[in-house]
Design an enzyme around this catalytic site. Structure first.
Site, mmCIF file in Angstrom:
data_model
loop_
_atom_site.group_PDB
_atom_site.id
_atom_site.type_symbol
_atom_site.label_atom_id
_atom_site.label_comp_id
_atom_site.label_asym_id
_atom_site.label_seq_id
_atom_site.Cartn_x
_atom_site.Cartn_y
_atom_site.Cartn_z
ATOM 1 N N ASP A 17 -4.403 -1.091 -10.252
ATOM 2 C CA ASP A 17 -3.405 -1.127 -9.177
ATOM 3 C C ASP A 17 -2.113 -0.422 -9.604
ATOM 4 O O ASP A 17 -1.286 -0.077 -8.758
ATOM 5 C CB ASP A 17 -3.052 -2.586 -8.833
ATOM 6 C CG ASP A 17 -3.764 -3.100 -7.591
ATOM 7 O OD1 ASP A 17 -4.090 -2.283 -6.715
ATOM 8 O OD2 ASP A 17 -3.979 -4.327 -7.511
ATOM 9 N N LYS A 51 -12.508 -2.465 -0.148
ATOM 10 C CA LYS A 51 -12.525 -1.967 -1.530
ATOM 11 C C LYS A 51 -13.940 -2.069 -2.107
ATOM 12 O O LYS A 51 -14.413 -1.153 -2.781
ATOM 13 C CB LYS A 51 -11.516 -2.744 -2.383
ATOM 14 C CG LYS A 51 -10.067 -2.412 -2.037
ATOM 15 C CD LYS A 51 -9.051 -3.354 -2.669
ATOM 16 C CE LYS A 51 -7.655 -3.041 -2.137
ATOM 17 N NZ LYS A 51 -6.603 -3.942 -2.664
ATOM 18 N N GLN A 105 -5.857 -9.445 -5.766
ATOM 19 C CA GLN A 105 -5.344 -9.138 -4.440
ATOM 20 C C GLN A 105 -4.103 -9.981 -4.149
ATOM 21 O O GLN A 105 -4.095 -11.200 -4.352
ATOM 22 C CB GLN A 105 -6.443 -9.400 -3.379
ATOM 23 C CG GLN A 105 -6.086 -8.945 -1.979
ATOM 24 C CD GLN A 105 -5.907 -7.431 -1.840
ATOM 25 O OE1 GLN A 105 -6.487 -6.654 -2.599
ATOM 26 N NE2 GLN A 105 -5.097 -7.012 -0.889
HETATM 27 N N1 GUN Z 1 -1.894 -6.407 -1.252
HETATM 28 C C1 GUN Z 1 -1.492 -5.426 -0.417
HETATM 29 N N2 GUN Z 1 -1.716 -4.218 -0.969
HETATM 30 C C2 GUN Z 1 -2.268 -4.439 -2.181
HETATM 31 C C3 GUN Z 1 -2.722 -3.579 -3.219
HETATM 32 O O1 GUN Z 1 -2.646 -2.356 -3.149
HETATM 33 N N3 GUN Z 1 -3.240 -4.214 -4.312
HETATM 34 C C4 GUN Z 1 -3.309 -5.572 -4.419
HETATM 35 N N4 GUN Z 1 -3.807 -6.078 -5.548
HETATM 36 N N5 GUN Z 1 -2.890 -6.380 -3.464
HETATM 37 C C5 GUN Z 1 -2.374 -5.821 -2.352
#
Ligand code: GUN
Length: 328
Positions: free
Chosen positions: A155, A88, A132
């Site tokens: 998100d 990211k 996350q």
């Molecule tokens: N853990 C697995 N996929 C995601 C996601 O798309 N966003 C976040 N914040 N955590 C995750």
């Protein structure tokens, strides 16, 4: 104290031209004619979209607007989460965004984490942020998600965004389902009136995917959500023009569950041991790719299918947050 990393540099991204022909999945079995399935290239499509985002950022800069800024909170040292967050941060650089990574040990208390969330909510220099997941067991994920300001919830996990999306209002939409819809669109898959089976009912993928695929502005499809307790799961799959597998079970979808000519989208990314790989594991999707690809008309690989699109849609959401597109 958090360890913080910030960047505001950018890199060039390659271009891609996905197929422009409209593709209509067959409505009955046995029409694929034995042709090889088209590989849906999420990596190349994501690169093209990131180039579009980078151009939008340059246009913003030309009108005196600062670069979009995404912050990410990472708790602990889970290998998968480390990789996702690093990807990211790299995508931010590719799009010309600023990014800030806030790292905490897994001993952080829920109260401390909530204070960090409140700090990011109040920081006018941060357009959007993510926490996350998964979080350590002693922290209630839902408390944390609900503490995020919905205007910065890139998100799309906050109930305000989930609800707004469900009733068709402008909202941040969870990146994986949003990316899948974008892939289907860019590959010209005709979804309106088709039968779509979604395997899995998670808050992050299955449920929002069902909303998007069934809504008139989205896929306009007839949707069936199957999960671990569905009794007719294989039969449902065999009736599907489009199958979206997000059940978290490696190689779950077998060839005898797929109608010839169906479009197959694989969301799974389970790490399975593989001594032949330098890291000792490989990523395995929810689809038995070798067996299903010869039957499908289109299929996403793992890796290189849905994964890059998820990150790219997070970038799109961050751009929308910086432009205040969904909330005044
Ligand atoms: N853990 C697995 N996929 C995601 C996601 O798309 N966003 C976040 N914040 N955590 C995750």
């Amino acid at each position: 104290m958090a360890q913080t990393t910030t960047n505001n540099f950018s890199t060039d991204t390659p271009q891609v031209t996905p197929p422009s022909q409209e593709h209509t999945p067959p409505t009955h079995a046995g029409v694929s004619g034995g042709e090889a399935a088209t590989l849906i290239d999420g990596k190349a499509t994501a690169a093209a979209i990131k180039a579009e985002i980078k151009a939008a950022v340059a246009a913003m800069a030309a009108t005196g607007h600062r670069a979009p800024h995404l912050a990410a909170i990472l708790v602990g040292h889970d290998g998968g989460s480390e990789t996702y967050v690093a990807n990211k941060v790299r995508a931010c650089a590719e799009c010309g965004f600023r990014s800030t990574l806030l790292r905490f040990e897994d001993t952080i208390s829920e109260a401390e984490l909530l204070r960090e969330v409140a700090r990011l909510n109040a920081d006018p220099e941060v357009d959007g942020f993510i926490v996350q997941l998964p979080l350590p067991r002693h922290i209630d994920e839902q408390h944390v998600i609900e503490a995020i300001d919905p205007r910065k919830d890139v998100d799309g996990f906050h109930p305000v965004n989930v609800g707004r999306m469900a009733v068709g209002l402008p909202a941040f939409v969870s990146a994986t389902p949003k990316g899948i819809l974008e892939l289907l669109r860019r590959y010209g898959v005709h979804t309106s009136g088709s039968k779509c089976v979604i395997l899995g009912r998670s808050n992050i993928v299955g449920r929002p995917m069902a909303q998007l695929m069934s809504s008139k502005q989205g896929g306009d499809a007839t949707v069936c959500v199957c999960h671990s307790h569905s009794s007719q799961l294989a039969d449902e799959c065999r009736t599907a023009d489009i199958i979206i597998a997000a059940i978290g079970r490696p190689a779950f979808l077998k060839a005898d569950m797929v109608k010839p000519g169906a479009v197959i989208i694989d969301v799974g990314t389970t790490r399975v041991p593989d001594a032949s790989r330098p890291r000792g594991f490989r990523l395995q999707g929810d689809v038995d790719f070798e067996a299903v690809a010869p039957i499908a008309s289109m299929i996403t690989p793992v890796p290189g299918g849905v994964g890059p699109m998820t990150i790219c849609m997070l970038m799109q959401n961050t751009l929308a947050a910086a432009r205040r597109e969904y909330y005044a």
